[in-house]
Scaffold this motif. Structure first.
Motif, PDB file in Angstrom:
ATOM      1  N   SER A  65       0.886  -1.249  -0.255  1.00 30.86           N
ATOM      2  CA  SER A  65       0.083  -0.059   0.339  1.00 30.86           C
ATOM      3  C   SER A  65       0.938   1.169  -0.250  1.00 30.86           C
ATOM      4  O   SER A  65       0.124   2.729  -0.100  1.00 30.86           O
ATOM      5  N   GLU A  66       2.346   1.200   0.122  1.00 33.67           N
ATOM      6  CA  GLU A  66       2.897   2.143   0.910  1.00 33.67           C
ATOM      7  C   GLU A  66       3.758   2.088  -0.913  1.00 33.67           C
ATOM      8  O   GLU A  66       5.407   3.220  -0.963  1.00 33.67           O
ATOM      9  N   THR A  81       3.644   5.746  -3.241  1.00 30.12           N
ATOM     10  CA  THR A  81       4.421   6.732  -2.899  1.00 30.12           C
ATOM     11  C   THR A  81       6.039   6.698  -2.303  1.00 30.12           C
ATOM     12  O   THR A  81       6.311   7.970  -3.265  1.00 30.12           O
TER      13      THR A  81
END
Length: 335
Positions: A203-204, A207
């Motif tokens: 999920s990271e 970014t």
């Protein structure tokens, strides 16, 4: 005399209780209604979910609605944690799931063998093993661990993307900060290739790539495209370094409690669903690769000789993990 009578009555009561339990077991094996829960790691737009939907519909249709399978995408039942999802299946908190053997290997190390580096050159080689002795061996291991194996779907070969340089040989990987699955074998492999691996939560990743915290990542094409990584990645190398099938598994205790006729329906529906999922997955991957190229990603196709250099650079992983995977099992896939 009173004590003898008490013992006699107790024996009768125990017999009645045992008899009731036996009848109960038989009753649970009669055709009946079952509301089953199936967990899928990824989203409802994925081929995983579409395959599970195909499975659910066929089972409901062939049992006249007696067996219903409710699908839960994105690991809803395990708060987004795939490892917890497999654990819930093993414990019977869920009934069915599509999970990668990468996740299963957390609980059963032998299942990590199928994702070993550069085990297969292409899908034809993978198909031959998964549809033959290799697939049967994996099914036996699943059965030993309380999972009824209902066949295999496919996530696909894992490819590598990055923002620094095209990757054609091990030297191109040196010092790259690459996000990998949080599995020890992958960590050891990428360190062996002199990369700087990290097990960041997926999920990271977007970014992290956007901000330069990491240089690259590795995943099947579907994950790369559906996560829009082409927006933050320049290069992609199609090197097929790790094959990632899907395990369609059912809690064995639950499966064994279902009438044999319904078991046959479930098995046939699973076989049909897996074939469908693989078919649409491969079709979708071709389209997604065209879209990634159109977006501006630079595709790199290492030659057979270049892949062989990677394969030799990965041999230490086989030496270190053969004892975990089992030499006989490894030979089944390598011969």
């Amino acid at each position: 005399m009173k004590n003898i009578l008490t013992v006699f009555v107790s024996v009768i009561l125990v017999g009645v209780m045992v008899g009731c339990q036996s009848v109960g077991t038989v009753a649970s094996n009669e055709k009946g209604n079952h509301n089953l829960k199936m967990s899928i790691t990824v989203s409802e737009s994925s081929t995983w979910y579409l395959g599970a939907e195909h499975f659910s519909k066929e089972v409901a249709e062939k049992t006249d609605g007696r067996i219903k399978i409710k699908l839960y995408a994105n690991e809803q039942l395990s708060a987004g944690d795939p490892a917890k999802g497999v654990e819930m299946l093993l414990k019977g908190s869920t009934d069915l799931s599509y999970h990668s053997p990468i996740i299963y290997s957390v609980f059963e190390k032998r299942l990590g063998v199928i994702t070993a580096p550069f085990l297969f050159k292409n899908l034809d080689e993978a198909d031959e093993k998964m549809h033959g002795e290799g697939g049967e061996a994996l099914k036996e291991i699943l059965s030993e661990n309380g999972i009824e194996p209902l066949g295999f779907g496919e996530s696909g070969f894992r490819q590598v993307t990055n923002n620094v340089r095209p990757i054609r040989n091990p030297e191109d990987i040196e010092d790259l900060k690459v996000r990998i699955p949080g599995i020890k074998m992958y960590m050891d492999l990428w360190r062996e290739l002199d990369a700087d691996p990290t097990a960041m939560a997926f999920s990271e990743v977007f970014t992290g790539l956007q901000q330069g915290t990491i240089d690259g990542q590795e995943n099947p094409i579907d994950v790369i495209k559906s996560s829009k990584l082409e927006e933050v990645q320049k290069y992609i190398s199609i090197w097929n370094y790790s094959y990632d099938p899907l395990i369609l598994g059912m809690n064995k205790e639950k499966f064994d409690s279902i009438h044999p006729d319904d078991q046959k329906i479930i098995k046939i529906a699973a076989e049909n669903a897996n074939k469908y999922q693989i078919k649409i997955s491969r079709e979708k991957e071709k389209q997604q690769m065209r879209e990634l190229k159109a977006s501006g990603m630079e595709f790199v196709y290492p030659t057979d000789d270049e892949i062989e250099v990677f394969r030799k650079a990965s041999e230490k992983i086989y030496d270190n993990y053969e004892s975990e995977w089992g030499s006989d099992l490894l030979d089944t896939f390598r011969k």
